[in-house]
Motif scaffolding. Structure first.
Motif, mmCIF file in Angstrom:
data_model
loop_
_atom_site.group_PDB
_atom_site.id
_atom_site.type_symbol
_atom_site.label_atom_id
_atom_site.label_comp_id
_atom_site.label_asym_id
_atom_site.label_seq_id
_atom_site.Cartn_x
_atom_site.Cartn_y
_atom_site.Cartn_z
ATOM 1 N N LEU A 54 33.314 -32.189 74.849
ATOM 2 C CA LEU A 54 33.659 -30.766 74.901
ATOM 3 C C LEU A 54 35.149 -30.516 74.665
ATOM 4 C CD1 LEU A 54 31.503 -29.769 78.014
ATOM 5 C CD2 LEU A 54 30.985 -29.325 75.608
ATOM 6 N N ASN A 55 35.878 -31.598 74.409
ATOM 7 C CA ASN A 55 37.325 -31.512 74.185
ATOM 8 C C ASN A 55 38.069 -30.874 75.357
ATOM 9 O OD1 ASN A 55 37.372 -32.755 71.614
ATOM 10 N ND2 ASN A 55 36.650 -30.842 70.701
ATOM 11 N N ILE A 56 37.679 -31.270 76.566
ATOM 12 C CA ILE A 56 38.424 -30.854 77.750
ATOM 13 C C ILE A 56 38.837 -32.104 78.511
ATOM 14 C CG2 ILE A 56 37.294 -28.606 77.961
ATOM 15 C CD1 ILE A 56 35.545 -29.746 80.191
ATOM 16 N N SER A 57 39.841 -31.972 79.341
ATOM 17 C CA SER A 57 40.319 -33.131 80.094
ATOM 18 C C SER A 57 39.295 -33.525 81.154
ATOM 19 C CB SER A 57 41.657 -32.818 80.763
ATOM 20 O OG SER A 57 41.481 -31.907 81.832
ATOM 21 N N TYR A 58 39.357 -34.786 81.547
ATOM 22 C CA TYR A 58 38.477 -35.266 82.614
ATOM 23 C C TYR A 58 38.745 -34.476 83.890
ATOM 24 C CZ TYR A 58 36.323 -38.198 86.130
ATOM 25 O OH TYR A 58 35.564 -38.641 87.180
ATOM 26 N N LYS A 59 40.024 -34.204 84.153
ATOM 27 C CA LYS A 59 40.397 -33.466 85.367
ATOM 28 C C LYS A 59 39.761 -32.078 85.374
ATOM 29 C CE LYS A 59 44.313 -31.785 88.047
ATOM 30 N NZ LYS A 59 45.748 -31.633 88.165
ATOM 31 N N LYS A 60 39.832 -31.375 84.252
ATOM 32 C CA LYS A 60 39.231 -30.048 84.148
ATOM 33 C C LYS A 60 37.723 -30.135 84.336
ATOM 34 C CE LYS A 60 39.026 -25.629 83.007
ATOM 35 N NZ LYS A 60 39.480 -24.581 83.893
ATOM 36 N N ALA A 61 37.091 -31.110 83.708
ATOM 37 C CA ALA A 61 35.641 -31.286 83.836
ATOM 38 C C ALA A 61 35.266 -31.570 85.289
ATOM 39 C CB ALA A 61 35.156 -32.417 82.927
ATOM 40 N N TRP A 62 36.051 -32.423 85.941
ATOM 41 C CA TRP A 62 35.783 -32.768 87.342
ATOM 42 C C TRP A 62 35.918 -31.524 88.216
ATOM 43 C CZ3 TRP A 62 37.823 -32.503 92.139
ATOM 44 C CH2 TRP A 62 37.205 -33.271 93.122
ATOM 45 N N GLN A 63 36.951 -30.709 87.972
ATOM 46 C CA GLN A 63 37.156 -29.487 88.752
ATOM 47 C C GLN A 63 35.991 -28.510 88.564
ATOM 48 O OE1 GLN A 63 41.023 -28.400 87.189
ATOM 49 N NE2 GLN A 63 42.092 -29.262 88.966
ATOM 50 N N LEU A 64 35.525 -28.356 87.324
ATOM 51 C CA LEU A 64 34.391 -27.466 87.067
ATOM 52 C C LEU A 64 33.135 -27.962 87.775
ATOM 53 C CD1 LEU A 64 34.878 -26.713 83.257
ATOM 54 C CD2 LEU A 64 35.160 -25.101 85.158
ATOM 55 N N LEU A 66 27.813 -20.624 88.088
ATOM 56 C CA LEU A 66 27.481 -20.953 86.704
ATOM 57 C C LEU A 66 28.035 -19.904 85.755
ATOM 58 C CD1 LEU A 66 23.713 -21.962 86.911
ATOM 59 C CD2 LEU A 66 25.656 -23.475 86.610
ATOM 60 N N GLY A 67 28.457 -20.373 84.615
ATOM 61 C CA GLY A 67 28.862 -19.553 83.490
ATOM 62 C C GLY A 67 28.641 -20.412 82.258
ATOM 63 N N GLU A 68 28.949 -19.874 81.106
ATOM 64 C CA GLU A 68 28.688 -20.629 79.878
ATOM 65 C C GLU A 68 29.400 -21.979 79.853
ATOM 66 O OE1 GLU A 68 28.877 -18.567 76.137
ATOM 67 O OE2 GLU A 68 28.163 -16.718 77.075
ATOM 68 N N GLY A 69 30.659 -22.010 80.246
ATOM 69 C CA GLY A 69 31.415 -23.263 80.230
ATOM 70 C C GLY A 69 30.836 -24.318 81.149
ATOM 71 N N ARG A 70 30.482 -23.902 82.349
ATOM 72 C CA ARG A 70 29.904 -24.840 83.311
ATOM 73 C C ARG A 70 28.549 -25.349 82.834
ATOM 74 N NH1 ARG A 70 33.470 -21.767 86.076
ATOM 75 N NH2 ARG A 70 34.394 -22.588 87.981
ATOM 76 N N VAL A 71 27.759 -24.456 82.235
ATOM 77 C CA VAL A 71 26.443 -24.866 81.729
ATOM 78 C C VAL A 71 26.605 -25.828 80.552
ATOM 79 C CG1 VAL A 71 24.344 -24.038 80.590
ATOM 80 C CG2 VAL A 71 25.204 -22.871 82.621
ATOM 81 N N HIS A 72 27.575 -25.572 79.678
ATOM 82 C CA HIS A 72 27.844 -26.517 78.578
ATOM 83 C C HIS A 72 28.205 -27.893 79.146
ATOM 84 C CE1 HIS A 72 27.427 -23.781 75.264
ATOM 85 N NE2 HIS A 72 28.398 -22.991 75.691
ATOM 86 N N LEU A 73 29.015 -27.907 80.199
ATOM 87 C CA LEU A 73 29.399 -29.180 80.822
ATOM 88 C C LEU A 73 28.177 -29.883 81.405
ATOM 89 C CD1 LEU A 73 31.507 -31.246 81.757
ATOM 90 C CD2 LEU A 73 31.842 -29.835 83.810
ATOM 91 N N LEU A 74 27.338 -29.159 82.123
ATOM 92 C CA LEU A 74 26.134 -29.775 82.704
ATOM 93 C C LEU A 74 25.220 -30.334 81.623
ATOM 94 C CD1 LEU A 74 25.331 -27.247 85.580
ATOM 95 C CD2 LEU A 74 26.390 -29.506 85.775
#
Length: 112
Positions: free
Chosen positions: A43-53, A19-27
């Motif tokens: 969050l203005n990130i790609s689906y691929k990036k979100a899936w990887q996180l 966990l970090g801030e980015g991952r928590v924002h995604l969750l």
């Protein structure tokens, strides 16, 4: 003159970030939108990036963090498990306590 301490925390497991801030924002975005793709858009990130996180979080966690349903006519979805919700809550509390501690430590500099 006012000083500030800047810091970011993250939690690792065997050199993998849990966990970090980015991952928590995604969750949190997944919880709000009910979908990984909608969370990524918000969050203005790609689906691929979100899936990887999300995949990284799930691989580092003790238990599954999300429950995913497969798309179809109505589309798929994702939601946080109770464990996932607990992780987010614990991270937020740790982060808040960290900032409070750092603010207290800053007094050592301000008193010089």
């Amino acid at each position: 003159m006012g000083y500030k301490i800047k810091s970011r925390i993250w939690i690792e497991s065997e050199n993998n970030v849990l966990l970090g801030e980015g991952r928590v924002h995604l969750l949190k975005a997944i919880q709000q939108t009910g979908s990984l793709s909608k969370a990524a858009k918000s969050l203005n990130i790609s689906y691929k990036k979100a899936w990887q996180l999300l995949d990284s979080v799930n691989k580092s966690a003790k238990k599954p963090v999300t429950i995913n349903s497969i798309g179809g006519k109505g589309g798929g979805g994702a939601e946080l498990t109770d464990y996932g919700k607990s992780l987010v809550k614990a991270f937020d509390e740790i982060n808040k306590n960290c900032w409070a501690f750092l603010d207290k430590q800053l007094e050592k500099i301000e008193m010089l």
